[in-house]
Design a protein around this motif. Structure first.
Motif, mmCIF file in Angstrom:
data_model
loop_
_atom_site.group_PDB
_atom_site.id
_atom_site.type_symbol
_atom_site.label_atom_id
_atom_site.label_comp_id
_atom_site.label_asym_id
_atom_site.label_seq_id
_atom_site.Cartn_x
_atom_site.Cartn_y
_atom_site.Cartn_z
ATOM 1 N N ALA A 224 0.845 -1.204 0.000
ATOM 2 C CA ALA A 224 0.000 0.000 0.000
ATOM 3 C C ALA A 224 0.875 1.247 0.000
ATOM 4 C CB ALA A 224 -0.915 0.004 1.218
ATOM 5 N N THR A 225 0.284 2.364 -0.404
ATOM 6 C CA THR A 225 0.955 3.660 -0.307
ATOM 7 C C THR A 225 0.538 4.290 1.014
ATOM 8 O OG1 THR A 225 0.938 3.956 -2.705
ATOM 9 C CG2 THR A 225 1.216 5.932 -1.362
ATOM 10 N N VAL A 226 1.498 4.500 1.901
ATOM 11 C CA VAL A 226 1.231 5.109 3.205
ATOM 12 C C VAL A 226 1.754 6.542 3.168
ATOM 13 C CG1 VAL A 226 1.667 5.006 5.690
ATOM 14 C CG2 VAL A 226 1.374 2.881 4.373
ATOM 15 N N VAL A 227 0.872 7.491 3.425
ATOM 16 C CA VAL A 227 1.225 8.902 3.381
ATOM 17 C C VAL A 227 0.999 9.502 4.759
ATOM 18 C CG1 VAL A 227 0.725 11.153 2.347
ATOM 19 C CG2 VAL A 227 0.562 9.070 0.957
ATOM 20 N N GLN A 228 2.047 10.031 5.370
ATOM 21 C CA GLN A 228 1.868 10.754 6.618
ATOM 22 C C GLN A 228 1.484 12.177 6.258
ATOM 23 O OE1 GLN A 228 5.222 11.200 9.243
ATOM 24 N NE2 GLN A 228 3.930 11.853 10.946
ATOM 25 N N GLY A 229 0.281 12.564 6.633
ATOM 26 C CA GLY A 229 -0.179 13.891 6.269
ATOM 27 C C GLY A 229 -1.501 14.221 6.903
ATOM 28 N N ASP A 230 -1.929 15.427 6.674
ATOM 29 C CA ASP A 230 -3.165 15.957 7.228
ATOM 30 C C ASP A 230 -4.288 15.748 6.222
ATOM 31 O OD1 ASP A 230 -5.224 17.369 8.374
ATOM 32 O OD2 ASP A 230 -4.111 19.264 8.526
ATOM 33 N N ALA A 231 -5.258 14.926 6.565
ATOM 34 C CA ALA A 231 -6.370 14.649 5.649
ATOM 35 C C ALA A 231 -7.181 15.899 5.351
ATOM 36 C CB ALA A 231 -7.268 13.562 6.236
ATOM 37 N N TYR A 232 -7.151 16.879 6.251
ATOM 38 C CA TYR A 232 -7.896 18.112 6.018
ATOM 39 C C TYR A 232 -7.160 19.042 5.052
ATOM 40 C CZ TYR A 232 -10.875 16.482 9.756
ATOM 41 O OH TYR A 232 -11.738 15.724 10.526
ATOM 42 N N ALA A 233 -5.962 18.645 4.643
ATOM 43 C CA ALA A 233 -5.243 19.303 3.548
ATOM 44 C C ALA A 233 -4.992 18.234 2.488
ATOM 45 C CB ALA A 233 -3.937 19.905 4.051
ATOM 46 N N LEU B 247 -14.817 13.671 12.475
ATOM 47 C CA LEU B 247 -15.225 14.907 11.801
ATOM 48 C C LEU B 247 -15.826 15.943 12.746
ATOM 49 C CD1 LEU B 247 -16.729 13.770 8.371
ATOM 50 C CD2 LEU B 247 -14.392 14.455 8.933
ATOM 51 N N PHE B 248 -16.501 15.494 13.798
ATOM 52 C CA PHE B 248 -17.164 16.450 14.679
ATOM 53 C C PHE B 248 -16.183 17.299 15.474
ATOM 54 C CE2 PHE B 248 -20.893 13.655 14.081
ATOM 55 C CZ PHE B 248 -21.812 14.627 13.718
ATOM 56 N N THR B 249 -14.893 16.983 15.435
ATOM 57 C CA THR B 249 -13.907 17.835 16.105
ATOM 58 C C THR B 249 -13.548 19.046 15.248
ATOM 59 O OG1 THR B 249 -11.996 16.634 15.202
ATOM 60 C CG2 THR B 249 -12.927 15.820 17.293
ATOM 61 N N LEU C 291 -17.920 22.914 10.668
ATOM 62 C CA LEU C 291 -18.587 22.472 9.450
ATOM 63 C C LEU C 291 -17.903 22.956 8.177
ATOM 64 C CD1 LEU C 291 -20.861 20.985 8.039
ATOM 65 C CD2 LEU C 291 -22.317 23.005 8.370
ATOM 66 N N PRO C 292 -17.451 24.208 8.064
ATOM 67 C CA PRO C 292 -16.779 24.610 6.820
ATOM 68 C C PRO C 292 -15.561 23.741 6.496
ATOM 69 C CG PRO C 292 -17.377 26.546 8.077
ATOM 70 C CD PRO C 292 -17.649 25.365 8.966
ATOM 71 N N GLN C 293 -14.828 23.309 7.513
ATOM 72 C CA GLN C 293 -13.662 22.462 7.268
ATOM 73 C C GLN C 293 -14.088 21.064 6.823
ATOM 74 O OE1 GLN C 293 -10.869 22.779 10.462
ATOM 75 N NE2 GLN C 293 -9.230 21.768 9.331
ATOM 76 N N ARG C 294 -15.190 20.562 7.384
ATOM 77 C CA ARG C 294 -15.708 19.257 6.952
ATOM 78 C C ARG C 294 -16.178 19.320 5.505
ATOM 79 N NH1 ARG C 294 -20.156 18.383 11.340
ATOM 80 N NH2 ARG C 294 -19.397 20.232 12.413
#
Length: 198
Positions: free
Chosen positions: A101-110, A132-134, A137-140
């Motif tokens: 698999a391709t494993v990427v360490q990163g921020d899913a919100y970016a 997601l509730f953390t 809403l605009p970021q989700r």
């Protein structure tokens, strides 16, 4: 944000539940859960992926790989998996367990930045275990929009939640939203939401 080689480290000896609990104590708003997803919930999420649709399956917040394992058990080739995980210890564990698999360490919100060089064609699905509730809403909504831009039209964004309300409101954007029955065998009980556009 960058893909890294996590195969060089020695295996961690703690079991997955302890890893999750430790991570949650250290960063509760990032980890979001105190234990990995149960098998029934992981299967319910994996069942939403159409294996005949070409492209990668992007998993956001795979943790120790409970949903990853369900995807593979369903018949998904490990080579198609792109695992985006923020926690570096989980990344090392995932790379050992799923070397193809391709494993990427990163921020899913970016997500666009994290996967800038990883995809050569539209993805078949995005499977998310993010808390997601953390996030506001605009970021989700921004995350959902980024995921849709990476996928084939009509491909699913799959998200579970323990909450009664949807993690992304049904009518907050240009997409459809469907929910599974409550999965009582998971602790705590959860539902799977599936969002599609186009």
């Amino acid at each position: 944000m960058l893909q890294r080689n996590f195969n060089a480290k020695k295996p961690l000896r703690l079991d997955d539940e302890v890893r999750f609990l430790q991570s949650w104590f250290q960063r509760p708003l990032i980890t979001g859960a105190v234990a990995p997803s149960g098998r029934a919930l992981a299967r319910a999420m994996a069942e939403q992926v159409d294996l005949s649709r070409p492209g990668a399956v992007i998993e956001l917040g795979p943790g120790t790989g409970a949903v990853t394992e369900a995807l593979i058990a369903r018949g998904l080739s490990t080579e198609r998996l792109v695992l985006v995980e923020f926690n570096d210890q989980f990344c090392r564990l995932l790379a050992r367990r799923y070397p193809a698999a391709t494993v990427v360490q990163g921020d899913a919100y970016a997500l666009t930045r994290a996967l800038h060089h990883q995809l050569t064609e539209p993805a078949a699905a995005v499977v998310s275990s993010l808390p997601l509730f953390t996030k506001p809403l605009p970021q989700r909504l921004s995350l959902l929009d980024a995921a849709f831009r990476m996928m084939h039209p009509g491909a699913p964004f799959i998200q579970f939640t323990y909450a009664v309300v949807p993690p992304i409101p049904k009518h907050a954007g240009d997409y459809s939203a469907h929910v599974s029955p409550r999965i009582w065998m998971n602790v705590p009980p959860a539902r799977v939401w599936v969002y599609r556009r186009g």
